[in-house]
Design an enzyme around this catalytic site. Structure first.
Site, short mmCIF file in Angstrom:
data_model
loop_
_atom_site.label_atom_id
_atom_site.label_comp_id
_atom_site.label_asym_id
_atom_site.label_seq_id
_atom_site.Cartn_x
_atom_site.Cartn_y
_atom_site.Cartn_z
N HIS A 1 -2.93 16.37 -28.48
CA HIS A 1 -2.57 15.83 -27.18
C HIS A 1 -1.07 15.59 -27.16
O HIS A 1 -0.50 15.18 -28.18
CB HIS A 1 -3.33 14.52 -26.91
CG HIS A 1 -3.35 14.13 -25.48
ND1 HIS A 1 -2.30 13.48 -24.88
CD2 HIS A 1 -4.27 14.34 -24.51
CE1 HIS A 1 -2.59 13.29 -23.61
NE2 HIS A 1 -3.78 13.81 -23.35
N ASP B 1 -11.66 16.26 -24.18
CA ASP B 1 -12.43 17.47 -23.89
C ASP B 1 -13.36 17.89 -25.02
O ASP B 1 -14.22 18.75 -24.82
CB ASP B 1 -11.47 18.63 -23.59
CG ASP B 1 -10.97 18.58 -22.16
OD1 ASP B 1 -11.68 18.02 -21.32
OD2 ASP B 1 -9.88 19.11 -21.90
N1 CMC Z 1 -5.21 23.05 -33.09
C1 CMC Z 1 -4.35 23.40 -34.05
N2 CMC Z 1 -3.05 23.10 -34.04
C2 CMC Z 1 -2.60 22.39 -33.02
C3 CMC Z 1 -3.44 21.95 -31.97
C4 CMC Z 1 -4.79 22.32 -32.04
N3 CMC Z 1 -5.64 21.98 -31.07
N4 CMC Z 1 -2.70 21.26 -31.09
C5 CMC Z 1 -1.44 21.27 -31.53
N5 CMC Z 1 -1.39 21.95 -32.70
C6 CMC Z 1 -0.20 22.19 -33.51
C7 CMC Z 1 0.67 23.28 -32.85
O1 CMC Z 1 0.27 24.57 -33.29
C8 CMC Z 1 2.03 22.90 -33.34
O2 CMC Z 1 2.18 23.34 -34.67
P1 CMC Z 1 3.61 23.83 -35.21
O3 CMC Z 1 4.48 22.61 -35.14
O4 CMC Z 1 3.31 24.28 -36.59
O5 CMC Z 1 4.05 24.92 -34.29
C9 CMC Z 1 1.99 21.37 -33.35
O6 CMC Z 1 0.61 21.03 -33.48
C10 CMC Z 1 2.53 20.75 -32.11
O7 CMC Z 1 1.97 21.41 -30.98
P2 CMC Z 1 2.63 21.38 -29.54
O8 CMC Z 1 2.03 22.44 -28.70
O9 CMC Z 1 4.13 21.36 -29.68
O10 CMC Z 1 2.21 19.93 -29.08
P3 CMC Z 1 1.95 19.53 -27.64
O11 CMC Z 1 2.12 18.09 -27.58
O12 CMC Z 1 2.76 20.31 -26.68
O13 CMC Z 1 0.41 19.98 -27.48
C11 CMC Z 1 -1.62 20.39 -26.42
C12 CMC Z 1 -0.51 19.38 -26.68
C13 CMC Z 1 -2.77 19.67 -25.71
C14 CMC Z 1 -1.09 21.51 -25.55
C15 CMC Z 1 -2.12 20.98 -27.77
O14 CMC Z 1 -2.52 19.96 -28.65
C16 CMC Z 1 -3.23 21.98 -27.57
O15 CMC Z 1 -2.97 23.14 -27.25
N6 CMC Z 1 -4.54 21.56 -27.76
C17 CMC Z 1 -5.66 22.44 -27.53
C18 CMC Z 1 -5.99 22.46 -26.03
C19 CMC Z 1 -6.66 21.18 -25.57
O16 CMC Z 1 -7.55 20.66 -26.23
N7 CMC Z 1 -6.25 20.69 -24.40
C20 CMC Z 1 -6.82 19.48 -23.79
C21 CMC Z 1 -5.85 18.36 -23.78
S1 CMC Z 1 -6.62 16.76 -23.39
C22 CMC Z 1 -7.15 16.93 -21.78
C23 CMC Z 1 -6.01 16.94 -20.82
O17 CMC Z 1 -5.55 15.86 -20.44
O18 CMC Z 1 -5.57 18.03 -20.42
#
Ligand code: CMC
Length: 377
Positions: A259, A313
């Site tokens: 998140h 989710d």
């Molecule tokens: N599985 C594996 N690795 C992950 C995941 C995950 N679900 N989420 C983040 N990471 C890793 C990502 O690959 C990155 O690694 P690195 O630094 O090595 O490149 C690191 O964590 C940071 O990721 P980010 O994309 O910079 O972090 P963010 O804060 O932008 O990500 C997110 C938030 C929700 C987009 C991401 O966690 C994600 O894609 N999760 C899966 C999709 C998901 O479950 N979405 C629902 C969110 S909750 C409901 C809502 O409010 O929308």
């Protein structure tokens, strides 16, 4: 000097808010000052919507009146049903987006952005959203839409319009809690999108239509559907480790984890975890919960030190699946819960507005010579 870039606007405060408080390190969420755990355990969606719109908990009479208003506003114009029939082959989120957009043509307050009118429209959109999703779902099966039943609460009526059968009390409460958990969440991507629209002094229908479009993506509202697809592909708990390893080793993400704000467990997840387990046991399908638990407690444990935990989710999809809700409707349920939150975010934006207009640092070429088209090779 090059400007500092805040990619994805991460950690940027856009404004102040009285909508919700989120402490991502502690995993704490308050709506209008009230803890999400209390609201999930002791409240109803109707009461939470009142709280979001008016800023305080209602008295019994206020809640009764508010609920009556919601129930009285569920019907959608025949013209909107005709539009839904025209787009019946589309994804339910596209149909919801189209339906909400079409409702603007019939709303007497469409261009009035005062707080009173925004609440009136928020009530109508909250009340009519489930009718759009229900009607579209029936139409795409070649069935007649089911008219809303004013004797049922918000969650129960939605399930009734989907299946033409009123749910039992337990199922009704399950969806009611799910709607509460999804109702509001600060400046998340879809609420931010809605606020950008409101900041131009455009109308609430446009803002909610935008919110739906933003929510649709798998990194936002689409994750619940993806989690259940994953569980179905895993099939058995013993396959989970290899399945997830393949995704993670190729740089993919496990949906339902991580998140932008929460670096501890998303406080909403626990309510759905408990209910997913109980529902699986009740309907004799406990293995989906076992698969999800294996992913959470075995595969993803090393990710906790990086602040990656389950989000709202992760367990939601399994609940919808066990309620026999088709997987392409999962995001729409999130959207229906979130309409009050989008409305509140727009109310705040209108109340103390400033056009939202960030900058991009130009990284392209400069001052190129314009060559007439006939001389270009
Ligand atoms: N599985 C594996 N690795 C992950 C995941 C995950 N679900 N989420 C983040 N990471 C890793 C990502 O690959 C990155 O690694 P690195 O630094 O090595 O490149 C690191 O964590 C940071 O990721 P980010 O994309 O910079 O972090 P963010 O804060 O932008 O990500 C997110 C938030 C929700 C987009 C991401 O966690 C994600 O894609 N999760 C899966 C999709 C998901 O479950 N979405 C629902 C969110 S909750 C409901 C809502 O409010 O929308």
């Amino acid at each position: 000097m090059a400007p500092e870039i805040f990619k994805g606007l991460k950690d940027v405060y856009l404004d102040t808010t009285k909508s919700s408080f989120i402490d991502g390190q502690e995993g704490k969420l308050l709506y209008r000052g009230y803890n999400i755990h209390d609201l999930a355990e002791k409240s109803t969606f109707e009461e939470v919507v009142y709280l979001l719109f008016y800023g305080s908990l209602p008295t019994q009479q206020q809640l009764q009146d508010f609920d009556d208003t919601l129930r009285a506003n569920r019907r959608i114009p025949d013209e909107v049903i005709q539009v839904l029939d025209l787009v019946k082959a589309s994804h339910p989120m596209d149909a919801l987006r189209t339906g909400i957009s079409a409702l603007a043509a019939f709303d007497p307050d469409v261009n009035d952005n005062s707080e009173e009118a925004t609440i009136r429209k928020g009530i109508r959109l909250t009340a009519m959203g489930p009718t759009i999703v229900g009607a579209h779902h029936r139409l795409r099966q070649g069935l007649e839409p089911v008219a809303p039943d004013p004797n049922l609460n918000h969650a129960g009526n939605f399930l009734y319009m989907l299946f033409n059968e009123a749910p039992d009390e337990e199922t009704n409460k399950l969806l009611d809690v799910d709607f509460i958990l999804h109702a509001e969440h600060g400046a998340n991507a879809s609420a931010f999108g809605a606020r950008v629209v409101a900041s131009t002094l455009s109308d609430l229908h446009s803002a909610v239509t935008t919110g739906i479009g933003v929510l649709k993506g798998p990194w936002h509202g689409g994750a619940a559907e993806e989690v259940m697809k994953m569980a179905l592909e895993i099939g058995q708990p013993e396959n989970a480790a290899e399945y997830c390893r393949n995704i993670l080793d190729s740089g993919g993400r496990i949906m339902g984890f991580g998140h932008r704000v929460y670096k501890a467990e998303d406080p909403r997840a626990r309510h759905l975890r408990d209910r997913s387990r109980a529902l699986g046991d009740k309907v004799g399908q406990p293995h989906w919960f076992k698969i999800l638990t294996y992913v959470e407690e075995e595969v993803m444990v090393p990710y906790r030190s990086r602040g990656i935990f389950v989000n709202v989710d992760f367990f939601a999809g399994s609940i919808y699946y066990l309620l026999n809700i088709p997987d392409d409707l999962f995001i729409s349920i999130f959207a229906l819960g979130r309409i009050p939150g989008w409305t509140l975010q727009c109310m705040e934006q209108y109340d103390d507005n400033m056009l939202i207009r960030p900058l991009l640092e130009y990284a392209g070429e400069m001052d190129l010579e314009f060559v007439p088209i006939e001389q270009r090779t």
